[in-house]
Design an enzyme around this catalytic site. Structure first.
Site, PDB file in Angstrom:
ATOM      1  N   LYS A   1       5.509  11.470 -17.371  1.00 44.96           N
ATOM      2  CA  LYS A   1       4.127  11.536 -16.278  1.00 44.96           C
ATOM      3  C   LYS A   1       3.443  12.576 -17.371  1.00 44.96           C
ATOM      4  CE  LYS A   1       7.449  14.050 -13.923  1.00 44.96           C
ATOM      5  NZ  LYS A   1       8.544  13.638 -14.265  1.00 44.96           N
TER       6      LYS A   1
ATOM      7  N   ARG B   1       7.202  17.251  -4.961  1.00 44.19           N
ATOM      8  CA  ARG B   1       9.099  16.668  -5.901  1.00 44.19           C
ATOM      9  C   ARG B   1       9.537  16.823  -4.828  1.00 44.19           C
ATOM     10  NH1 ARG B   1       8.651  18.089 -11.117  1.00 44.19           N
ATOM     11  NH2 ARG B   1      10.604  18.088 -12.538  1.00 44.19           N
TER      12      ARG B   1
ATOM     13  N   ARG C   1      11.919  14.831 -27.550  1.00 43.21           N
ATOM     14  CA  ARG C   1      10.940  15.370 -27.319  1.00 43.21           C
ATOM     15  C   ARG C   1      10.110  16.718 -28.128  1.00 43.21           C
ATOM     16  NH1 ARG C   1       9.054  15.745 -20.891  1.00 43.21           N
ATOM     17  NH2 ARG C   1      10.878  17.798 -21.188  1.00 43.21           N
TER      18      ARG C   1
ATOM     19  N   ARG D   1      11.624  22.037 -25.448  1.00 42.26           N
ATOM     20  CA  ARG D   1      11.774  23.085 -23.990  1.00 42.26           C
ATOM     21  C   ARG D   1      13.682  23.005 -23.819  1.00 42.26           C
ATOM     22  NH1 ARG D   1       9.092  19.369 -19.050  1.00 42.26           N
ATOM     23  NH2 ARG D   1      10.414  19.765 -18.111  1.00 42.26           N
TER      24      ARG D   1
ATOM     25  N   ARG E   1      18.819  17.703 -14.240  1.00 41.76           N
ATOM     26  CA  ARG E   1      17.295  17.177 -13.812  1.00 41.76           C
ATOM     27  C   ARG E   1      17.599  15.818 -13.261  1.00 41.76           C
ATOM     28  NH1 ARG E   1      14.584  19.078 -19.237  1.00 41.76           N
ATOM     29  NH2 ARG E   1      12.852  17.822 -17.789  1.00 41.76           N
TER      30      ARG E   1
HETATM   31  P1  AP5 Z   1       6.406  13.231 -20.899  1.00 41.94           P
HETATM   32  O1  AP5 Z   1       5.594  12.519 -20.802  1.00 41.94           O
HETATM   33  O2  AP5 Z   1       6.705  14.655 -21.373  1.00 41.94           O
HETATM   34  O3  AP5 Z   1       7.811  12.845 -20.072  1.00 41.94           O
HETATM   35  P2  AP5 Z   1       7.618  13.832 -18.538  1.00 41.94           P
HETATM   36  O4  AP5 Z   1       7.368  13.153 -16.939  1.00 41.94           O
HETATM   37  O5  AP5 Z   1       6.100  14.350 -18.290  1.00 41.94           O
HETATM   38  O6  AP5 Z   1       8.703  14.535 -18.272  1.00 41.94           O
HETATM   39  P3  AP5 Z   1       9.197  16.107 -18.353  1.00 41.94           P
HETATM   40  O7  AP5 Z   1      10.124  16.418 -18.097  1.00 41.94           O
HETATM   41  O8  AP5 Z   1       8.147  17.052 -17.925  1.00 41.94           O
HETATM   42  O9  AP5 Z   1       9.562  15.895 -16.568  1.00 41.94           O
HETATM   43  P4  AP5 Z   1       9.973  16.983 -15.204  1.00 41.94           P
HETATM   44  O10 AP5 Z   1       9.978  16.343 -13.992  1.00 41.94           O
HETATM   45  O11 AP5 Z   1      11.926  17.211 -15.453  1.00 41.94           O
HETATM   46  O12 AP5 Z   1       9.581  18.378 -15.407  1.00 41.94           O
HETATM   47  P5  AP5 Z   1       8.853  19.317 -14.815  1.00 41.94           P
HETATM   48  O13 AP5 Z   1       7.856  20.117 -16.059  1.00 41.94           O
HETATM   49  O14 AP5 Z   1       7.952  18.206 -14.130  1.00 41.94           O
HETATM   50  O15 AP5 Z   1       7.451  12.471 -22.536  1.00 41.94           O
HETATM   51  C1  AP5 Z   1       8.570  12.691 -22.508  1.00 41.94           C
HETATM   52  C2  AP5 Z   1       8.938  11.964 -24.288  1.00 41.94           C
HETATM   53  O16 AP5 Z   1       8.685  10.637 -23.777  1.00 41.94           O
HETATM   54  C3  AP5 Z   1       7.717  12.533 -24.645  1.00 41.94           C
HETATM   55  O17 AP5 Z   1       8.645  13.231 -26.221  1.00 41.94           O
HETATM   56  C4  AP5 Z   1       6.799  11.522 -24.782  1.00 41.94           C
HETATM   57  O18 AP5 Z   1       6.378  11.346 -25.917  1.00 41.94           O
HETATM   58  C5  AP5 Z   1       7.877  10.578 -25.460  1.00 41.94           C
HETATM   59  N1  AP5 Z   1       6.979   9.594 -23.869  1.00 41.94           N
HETATM   60  C6  AP5 Z   1       6.202   9.337 -23.156  1.00 41.94           C
HETATM   61  N2  AP5 Z   1       5.963   8.140 -22.776  1.00 41.94           N
HETATM   62  C7  AP5 Z   1       6.716   6.853 -23.366  1.00 41.94           C
HETATM   63  C8  AP5 Z   1       6.736   5.678 -24.011  1.00 41.94           C
HETATM   64  N3  AP5 Z   1       5.929   4.831 -22.496  1.00 41.94           N
HETATM   65  N4  AP5 Z   1       7.207   5.351 -25.133  1.00 41.94           N
HETATM   66  C9  AP5 Z   1       8.149   5.540 -25.524  1.00 41.94           C
HETATM   67  N5  AP5 Z   1       8.528   7.162 -25.083  1.00 41.94           N
HETATM   68  C10 AP5 Z   1       7.281   7.954 -24.556  1.00 41.94           C
HETATM   69  O19 AP5 Z   1       9.718  20.208 -14.345  1.00 41.94           O
HETATM   70  C11 AP5 Z   1      10.475  21.444 -15.477  1.00 41.94           C
HETATM   71  C12 AP5 Z   1      10.900  22.160 -14.227  1.00 41.94           C
HETATM   72  O20 AP5 Z   1      10.275  23.478 -13.642  1.00 41.94           O
HETATM   73  C13 AP5 Z   1      11.949  21.452 -12.812  1.00 41.94           C
HETATM   74  O21 AP5 Z   1      13.517  20.898 -13.224  1.00 41.94           O
HETATM   75  C14 AP5 Z   1      12.441  22.234 -12.000  1.00 41.94           C
HETATM   76  O22 AP5 Z   1      12.952  23.475 -12.613  1.00 41.94           O
HETATM   77  C15 AP5 Z   1      10.590  22.907 -12.275  1.00 41.94           C
HETATM   78  N6  AP5 Z   1       9.585  22.431 -11.284  1.00 41.94           N
HETATM   79  C16 AP5 Z   1       8.425  21.427 -11.902  1.00 41.94           C
HETATM   80  N7  AP5 Z   1       7.879  21.118 -10.519  1.00 41.94           N
HETATM   81  C17 AP5 Z   1       8.259  21.509  -9.492  1.00 41.94           C
HETATM   82  C18 AP5 Z   1       8.056  21.134  -7.984  1.00 41.94           C
HETATM   83  N8  AP5 Z   1       7.307  20.697  -7.302  1.00 41.94           N
HETATM   84  N9  AP5 Z   1       9.273  22.262  -7.203  1.00 41.94           N
HETATM   85  C19 AP5 Z   1      10.348  23.061  -7.703  1.00 41.94           C
HETATM   86  N10 AP5 Z   1      10.455  22.596  -8.910  1.00 41.94           N
HETATM   87  C20 AP5 Z   1       9.375  21.930  -9.683  1.00 41.94           C
HETATM   88 MG    MG Z   2       6.335  17.125 -17.917  1.00 40.55          MG
END
Ligand code: AP5
Ligand code: MG
Length: 218
Positions: free
Chosen positions: A13, A88, A127, A160, A171
């Protein structure tokens, strides 16, 4: 345009939102980044969010909703933005729609980046992120030009704390129980676009841009 990026942890994402943000000149609004930034600043929201994020659980809806609505009311989001990590839960999606209705706005598309579980775990374990601009790298798939340094802003790269095996499992499980129902919500509104996220980063970007019918820069 207001676009929502949906996908499991590690689906890409953030990676795709960064690309789209440049291609479409839209701000990238990532709820996780906003929580991590609040934590760096030691605010009440940041410290509260940390207690959930460390366990891989969702921060309570009212906290996430308040933070995002405040952010998107800023002038840079007046003509559109890319949501990453929000909504989410079904409740978050409904509240966002209600807030948008009141402002005469609408969500244009929700993009679901689909990736098999095994690949998600590999991506999260490898990552590294820029502490300054939050751009994600991967030790194998998209390494930085200089180890430990961000290509774009020279910021320090870090891993992270929720990218540990046990927290990743939690997660993923929360994604399948609490976030997957949102897909149906946007499907019923004819806004859902599914893309195969199990391809290279640029191929996934091309698929999204073509589905959105946006001209891509050469
Ligand atoms: P990356 O692009 O970083 O993936 P991502 O989908 O952004 O993954 P996240 O871990 O950020 O998602 P998340 O939803 O768990 O975390 P968030 O920060 O939103 O890519 C991942 C890796 O793969 C990278 O190394 C990249 O280089 C590689 N890659 C990407 N595309 C690729 C491809 N095509 N091929 C190969 N490699 C690739 O949330 C974190 C925490 O915050 C949650 O657990 C929760 O506690 C809280 N939170 C956030 N939002 C909310 C909400 N709306 N409500 C409640 N709690 C929330
Ligand atoms: Mg992310």
């Amino acid at each position: 345009m207001y676009i929502i990026m949906l996908g499991a942890p590690g689906a890409g994402k953030g990676t795709q939102a960064d690309i789209l943000s440049q291609e479409m000149n839209l701000p990238h609004i990532a709820s996780g980044d906003l929580f991590r930034q609040a934590l760096e600043e030691r605010t009440g929201v940041g410290l509260l969010a940390k207690s959930y994020m460390d366990k891989g659980e969702l921060v309570p809806d009212e906290v996430a909703i308040k933070m995002i609505l405040e952010r998107i009311n800023q002038p840079d989001c007046a003509a559109g933005c890319l949501f990453d990590g929000f909504p989410r839960t079904l409740h978050q999606a409904e509240v966002l729609d209600k807030a948008f209705r009141e402002q005469g706005k609408t969500i244009d598309k929700a993009i679901y980046i689909e990736v098999p579980n095994g690949e998600l775990v590999k991506r999260l374990s490898g990552r590294w992120l820029c502490r300054t601009c939050q751009i994600p790298y991967h030790i194998i798939n998209s390494p930085p030009k200089t180890p430990g340094k961000c290509d774009k802003c020279d910021g320090e790269l870090y891993q992270r704390s929720d990218d540990k095996e046990k927290t990743i499992k939690e997660r993923l499980s929360i994604f399948f129980t609490q976030t997957i129902p949102i897909l149906d919500y946007y499907k019923k509104q004819n806004k859902l676009i599914k893309v195969n996220g199990n391809l290279g980063i640029q191929e996934v970007a091309r698929a999204i841009i073509s589905a959105l019918k946006v001209p891509m820069s050469p």
